[in-house]
Motif scaffolding. Structure first.
Motif, PDB file in Angstrom:
ATOM      1  N   LYS A  18      37.504  39.008  47.147  1.00 38.92           N
ATOM      2  CA  LYS A  18      36.925  39.533  48.152  1.00 38.92           C
ATOM      3  C   LYS A  18      35.413  39.647  48.301  1.00 38.92           C
ATOM      4  CE  LYS A  18      37.060  44.288  48.575  1.00 38.92           C
ATOM      5  NZ  LYS A  18      37.206  45.840  48.566  1.00 38.92           N
ATOM      6  N   TYR A  19      34.743  39.522  47.346  1.00 33.84           N
ATOM      7  CA  TYR A  19      33.327  39.518  47.319  1.00 33.84           C
ATOM      8  C   TYR A  19      32.596  38.454  47.757  1.00 33.84           C
ATOM      9  CZ  TYR A  19      34.630  43.652  44.650  1.00 33.84           C
ATOM     10  OH  TYR A  19      35.053  44.841  43.966  1.00 33.84           O
ATOM     11  N   VAL A  50      33.719  41.757  38.590  1.00 39.13           N
ATOM     12  CA  VAL A  50      33.490  41.885  37.200  1.00 39.13           C
ATOM     13  C   VAL A  50      34.805  41.751  36.363  1.00 39.13           C
ATOM     14  CG1 VAL A  50      33.480  44.311  37.090  1.00 39.13           C
ATOM     15  CG2 VAL A  50      31.907  43.076  35.777  1.00 39.13           C
ATOM     16  N   ASP A  51      35.859  42.117  37.026  1.00 35.67           N
ATOM     17  CA  ASP A  51      36.951  41.943  35.936  1.00 35.67           C
ATOM     18  C   ASP A  51      37.862  40.772  36.340  1.00 35.67           C
ATOM     19  OD1 ASP A  51      38.060  43.023  38.357  1.00 35.67           O
ATOM     20  OD2 ASP A  51      38.962  44.844  37.686  1.00 35.67           O
ATOM     21  N   THR A  56      42.852  35.446  35.923  1.00 34.59           N
ATOM     22  CA  THR A  56      43.218  36.551  36.643  1.00 34.59           C
ATOM     23  C   THR A  56      43.460  35.938  38.325  1.00 34.59           C
ATOM     24  OG1 THR A  56      40.946  37.316  37.334  1.00 34.59           O
ATOM     25  CG2 THR A  56      42.235  38.579  35.524  1.00 34.59           C
ATOM     26  N   GLU A  60      47.178  35.354  40.369  1.00 32.94           N
ATOM     27  CA  GLU A  60      47.379  35.480  41.781  1.00 32.94           C
ATOM     28  C   GLU A  60      47.706  34.372  42.694  1.00 32.94           C
ATOM     29  OE1 GLU A  60      47.291  38.748  42.991  1.00 32.94           O
ATOM     30  OE2 GLU A  60      46.605  40.040  41.170  1.00 32.94           O
ATOM     31  N   LYS A 344      25.362  40.636  38.025  1.00 35.04           N
ATOM     32  CA  LYS A 344      26.113  41.582  37.017  1.00 35.04           C
ATOM     33  C   LYS A 344      27.481  41.031  36.967  1.00 35.04           C
ATOM     34  CE  LYS A 344      28.383  45.956  37.005  1.00 35.04           C
ATOM     35  NZ  LYS A 344      28.528  47.192  37.515  1.00 35.04           N
TER      36      LYS A 344
ATOM     37  N   ARG B  72      30.117  49.029  30.037  1.00 31.08           N
ATOM     38  CA  ARG B  72      29.111  49.523  31.279  1.00 31.08           C
ATOM     39  C   ARG B  72      29.310  48.672  32.384  1.00 31.08           C
ATOM     40  NH1 ARG B  72      27.480  53.287  33.232  1.00 31.08           N
ATOM     41  NH2 ARG B  72      27.032  54.383  31.289  1.00 31.08           N
ATOM     42  N   ASP B  73      29.442  47.235  32.069  1.00 35.10           N
ATOM     43  CA  ASP B  73      29.891  46.130  33.297  1.00 35.10           C
ATOM     44  C   ASP B  73      30.974  46.847  34.270  1.00 35.10           C
ATOM     45  OD1 ASP B  73      27.838  44.510  32.285  1.00 35.10           O
ATOM     46  OD2 ASP B  73      29.548  43.013  31.601  1.00 35.10           O
ATOM     47  N   TYR B  74      31.871  47.511  33.859  1.00 36.29           N
ATOM     48  CA  TYR B  74      32.953  48.008  34.533  1.00 36.29           C
ATOM     49  C   TYR B  74      32.555  49.170  35.439  1.00 36.29           C
ATOM     50  CZ  TYR B  74      35.438  44.563  32.027  1.00 36.29           C
ATOM     51  OH  TYR B  74      35.881  43.373  31.311  1.00 36.29           O
ATOM     52  N   ALA B  75      31.450  49.862  34.792  1.00 34.83           N
ATOM     53  CA  ALA B  75      31.252  51.367  35.432  1.00 34.83           C
ATOM     54  C   ALA B  75      30.852  51.436  36.961  1.00 34.83           C
ATOM     55  CB  ALA B  75      30.152  51.911  34.618  1.00 34.83           C
ATOM     56  N   THR B  95      40.586  48.789  40.726  1.00 36.80           N
ATOM     57  CA  THR B  95      39.785  47.738  41.121  1.00 36.80           C
ATOM     58  C   THR B  95      39.537  47.637  42.447  1.00 36.80           C
ATOM     59  OG1 THR B  95      38.931  45.734  40.142  1.00 36.80           O
ATOM     60  CG2 THR B  95      41.382  45.995  40.930  1.00 36.80           C
ATOM     61  N   ASP B  96      38.491  46.994  42.759  1.00 38.35           N
ATOM     62  CA  ASP B  96      38.142  46.505  44.125  1.00 38.35           C
ATOM     63  C   ASP B  96      37.989  47.669  44.990  1.00 38.35           C
ATOM     64  OD1 ASP B  96      37.933  43.753  43.377  1.00 38.35           O
ATOM     65  OD2 ASP B  96      39.633  43.089  44.392  1.00 38.35           O
ATOM     66  N   VAL B  97      37.575  48.762  44.700  1.00 40.48           N
ATOM     67  CA  VAL B  97      37.457  49.857  45.587  1.00 40.48           C
ATOM     68  C   VAL B  97      36.294  50.730  45.126  1.00 40.48           C
ATOM     69  CG1 VAL B  97      39.214  51.262  44.221  1.00 40.48           C
ATOM     70  CG2 VAL B  97      38.618  51.636  46.726  1.00 40.48           C
ATOM     71  N   LYS B  98      35.748  51.500  45.940  1.00 45.15           N
ATOM     72  CA  LYS B  98      34.336  52.247  45.461  1.00 45.15           C
ATOM     73  C   LYS B  98      35.040  53.739  45.554  1.00 45.15           C
ATOM     74  CE  LYS B  98      30.950  49.780  47.840  1.00 45.15           C
ATOM     75  NZ  LYS B  98      31.588  48.583  48.604  1.00 45.15           N
ATOM     76  N   ALA B 110      49.763  46.863  42.242  1.00 43.22           N
ATOM     77  CA  ALA B 110      49.262  46.431  40.708  1.00 43.22           C
ATOM     78  C   ALA B 110      48.596  44.860  40.747  1.00 43.22           C
ATOM     79  CB  ALA B 110      50.362  46.580  39.713  1.00 43.22           C
ATOM     80  N   VAL B 111      47.675  44.518  40.088  1.00 44.25           N
ATOM     81  CA  VAL B 111      47.040  43.231  39.894  1.00 44.25           C
ATOM     82  C   VAL B 111      46.780  43.180  38.484  1.00 44.25           C
ATOM     83  CG1 VAL B 111      46.398  42.969  42.296  1.00 44.25           C
ATOM     84  CG2 VAL B 111      44.762  44.194  40.631  1.00 44.25           C
ATOM     85  N   ARG B 113      44.192  42.022  35.813  1.00 39.59           N
ATOM     86  CA  ARG B 113      42.589  42.076  35.658  1.00 39.59           C
ATOM     87  C   ARG B 113      42.232  42.076  34.036  1.00 39.59           C
ATOM     88  NH1 ARG B 113      39.924  42.680  40.656  1.00 39.59           N
ATOM     89  NH2 ARG B 113      41.333  41.732  42.117  1.00 39.59           N
ATOM     90  N   LYS B 129      45.757  46.506  36.801  1.00 37.50           N
ATOM     91  CA  LYS B 129      45.072  47.799  37.483  1.00 37.50           C
ATOM     92  C   LYS B 129      45.783  47.791  38.786  1.00 37.50           C
ATOM     93  CE  LYS B 129      40.498  46.818  35.190  1.00 37.50           C
ATOM     94  NZ  LYS B 129      39.140  46.448  35.308  1.00 37.50           N
ATOM     95  N   LYS B 131      44.944  48.231  42.900  1.00 41.60           N
ATOM     96  CA  LYS B 131      43.911  48.027  44.127  1.00 41.60           C
ATOM     97  C   LYS B 131      44.793  48.522  45.556  1.00 41.60           C
ATOM     98  CE  LYS B 131      43.288  43.837  45.994  1.00 41.60           C
ATOM     99  NZ  LYS B 131      42.816  42.371  46.205  1.00 41.60           N
ATOM    100  N   GLU B 134      46.133  46.586  51.792  1.00 44.55           N
ATOM    101  CA  GLU B 134      45.400  46.245  52.766  1.00 44.55           C
ATOM    102  C   GLU B 134      45.607  47.359  53.968  1.00 44.55           C
ATOM    103  OE1 GLU B 134      47.211  44.187  51.402  1.00 44.55           O
ATOM    104  OE2 GLU B 134      45.474  42.967  50.502  1.00 44.55           O
TER     105      GLU B 134
END
Lengths: 354, 139
Positions: A18-19, A50-51, A56, A60, A344, B72-75, B95-98, B110-111, B113, B129, B131, B134
């Motif tokens: 999506k990015y 990042v994942d 993956t 999908e 990143k 840290r990359d995933y944070a 994942t894919d969400v803030k 489920a996806v 990752r 994970k 997500k 839609e």
């Protein structure tokens, strides 16, 4: 080439992360002349989260292809992924994908490498396996998280995404079939990546005439000659899409009008997904094609080679389209990210290990 | 070269992690995730493997900003308890969400990752994970 028994497509699926990063942001970051990326006819590109990686993304896309094929994963007799961005240098990607989809253990398969063309090779190999009766279904995946050195012109296009196809004997659950194919490969050093090198090296303009154009034109002309077809016999033409300009130029050289290329020209909106590139374009065309229409598909991989296919659409294709997310859905579902976040996600920031 | 990940554990857990493979008690019908060898409801050892749908709603969640080494990359990492259609609750990252877009009741799927890597040379772990589905599917 034409097998004794025709082989076709039972299902197709794509996955595009999506990015997105706008190419204008990459231009500004590295001081390119504003509007440079427009000359490539690429406006933004898809970036793996990042994942996410080839495994993956391939998973999908394959899941969507199996949904459209309406088969049980355990019926898949071979699984191939064409990629030049394997998460492991040594350890197959397809074993993870196959296990996660429920295909393993009674299957054969491998990760194939021929730059952006490996998935094209996988289609040819699958046609042979299916036509000979050795297997019923083959799952072919083209997926990449393409690398580009920061600041290199390649960075405007190298992107992430994938497509997958379930192939079967024509008439055995297929909605399109391969009328014929023609492969053309030579030793042409236009683009490579040495072991331990994180980014590829390319021959700038050399990637054009002696590589992309010569191989695609040779494969397509060979295909048309062997089948007795002309460009006017095709309703759509899908070419490998290293940028948004080359496919239109090669189409023009081969006598295909722009309107036969645009339905499958996806790179301007997602960048070059390498092994996914032409196959995502083909998926976009299958999602609007009608029975009896003829599609030209031409892959390309540096090093160099091209496979050209003539594909005839069959009855029943329309009812498969909505069984899984379409290319259009992935193009619309997007979130723009900044260059630092892109850096990143793509692992461009070297962290000092404490 | 020292490996932090247990290779046998990574291998043993692949099906629950990749496919949401659970166990279902043939005696009382209870579904367990992760899989069990003994039913924690009736004590039966007569269990069968089953695959969960992967679709559900968020029951609770937390946001982790202070992460372990290597993450840290995933944070920030959002961990959620998701109640699947089958009524089973699964703890997994989103994942894919803030963080600001996560809500209790949010529909998720489920996806597969990457969840962690054993340094630059070791194994990469893949797992489920969740997500958000839609927007049109949230109704």
């Amino acid at each position: 080439m034409k097998p004794v028994n025709d082989v076709g497509i039972a299902g197709w699926g794509v996955y595009i992360p999506k990015y997105r990063i706008k190419c204008s942001e990459i231009e500004a970051m590295w001081g390119f002349q504003p509007g440079y990326c427009r000359s490539l006819n690429v406006y933004e590109k898809a970036v793996a989260g990042v994942d996410e990686d080839t495994i993956t993304i391939g998973y999908e896309a394959a899941k969507n292809a199996i949904l459209r094929a309406k088969i049980s994963p355990s019926e898949v007799g071979a699984i191939y992924v064409g990629t030049e961005s394997k998460p492991y240098a040594v350890k197959p990607s397809i074993t993870v994908i196959g296990e996660a989809l429920g295909i393993t253990p009674k299957t054969l398969g491998a990760d194939l490498e021929f730059a952006c063309r490996a998935a094209g090779e996988a289609i040819e190999a699958s046609i042979g396996l299916i036509a000979s009766g050795m297997i019923k279904y083959s799952l072919v995946i083209g997926a990449d998280t393409a690398q580009a050195s920061p600041g290199d012109v390649l960075e405007f296009t190298a992107s992430s995404g994938g497509a997958a196809y379930v192939l079967a004997k024509r008439g055995d659950n297929t909605v399109a079939y391969f009328e014929g194919s023609f492969s053309y490969i030579t030793d042409t050093p236009d683009f490579w990546r040495r072991p331990r090198s994180p980014y590829p090296y390319h021959g700038e303009q050399f990637t054009g005439d002696p590589a992309y154009f010569h191989h695609i034109i040779s494969a397509v002309k060979g295909l048309m000659e062997s089948l007795g077809l002309r460009s006017s016999d095709f309703d759509y033409a899908v070419f490998h899409q290293p940028n948004g300009r080359f496919p239109l130029k090669v189409a023009s050289k081969l006598g295909f009008p722009k309107d036969k290329v645009l339905p499958g020209l996806i790179t301007p909106y997602i960048g070059n997904t390498y092994n996914g590139s032409a196959l995502i374009g083909l998926a976009a065309v299958l999602e609007q094609a009608k029975p009896d229409q003829r599609i030209l598909l031409a892959s390309f991989g540096s090093g160099s080679g091209s496979d050209a296919y003539s594909i005839i659409v069959e009855d029943g294709i329309e009812e498969r389209v909505n069984l899984a997310p379409k290319v259009k859905d992935f193009l619309e579902n997007k979130e723009y990210i900044s260059y630092p976040l892109y850096a990143k996600f793509r692992g461009l920031i070297e962290k000092f290990e404490m | 070269m020292s490996m932090k990940f247990s290779i046998p554990k990574t291998w043993r857990e692949r099906k629950p992690h990749y496919l949401l493979e659970a166990t279902k008690c043939k005696n009382c019908g209870k579904i367990h995730y992760p899989p069990r060898t003994v039913c924690d409801k009736c004590g039966s050892r007569d269990l069968e493997r089953t695959r969960l749908s992967g679709e559900g709603r968020i029951v609770s969640y937390t946001v982790q900003y202070v992460v372990l080494d290597g993450f840290r990359d995933y944070a920030p990492i959002i961990y959620a308890i998701v109640e699947l259609k089958e009524g089973v609750r699964v703890l997994a990252p989103l994942t894919d969400v803030k963080p600001g877009d996560v809500k209790i009741g949010l529909k998720v799927k489920a996806v597969l990752r990457k969840v962690s890597e054993d340094g630059k040379l070791g194994l990469i772990r893949y797992a489920i994970k969740f997500k958000p589905l839609e927007a049109e599917s949230q109704k």
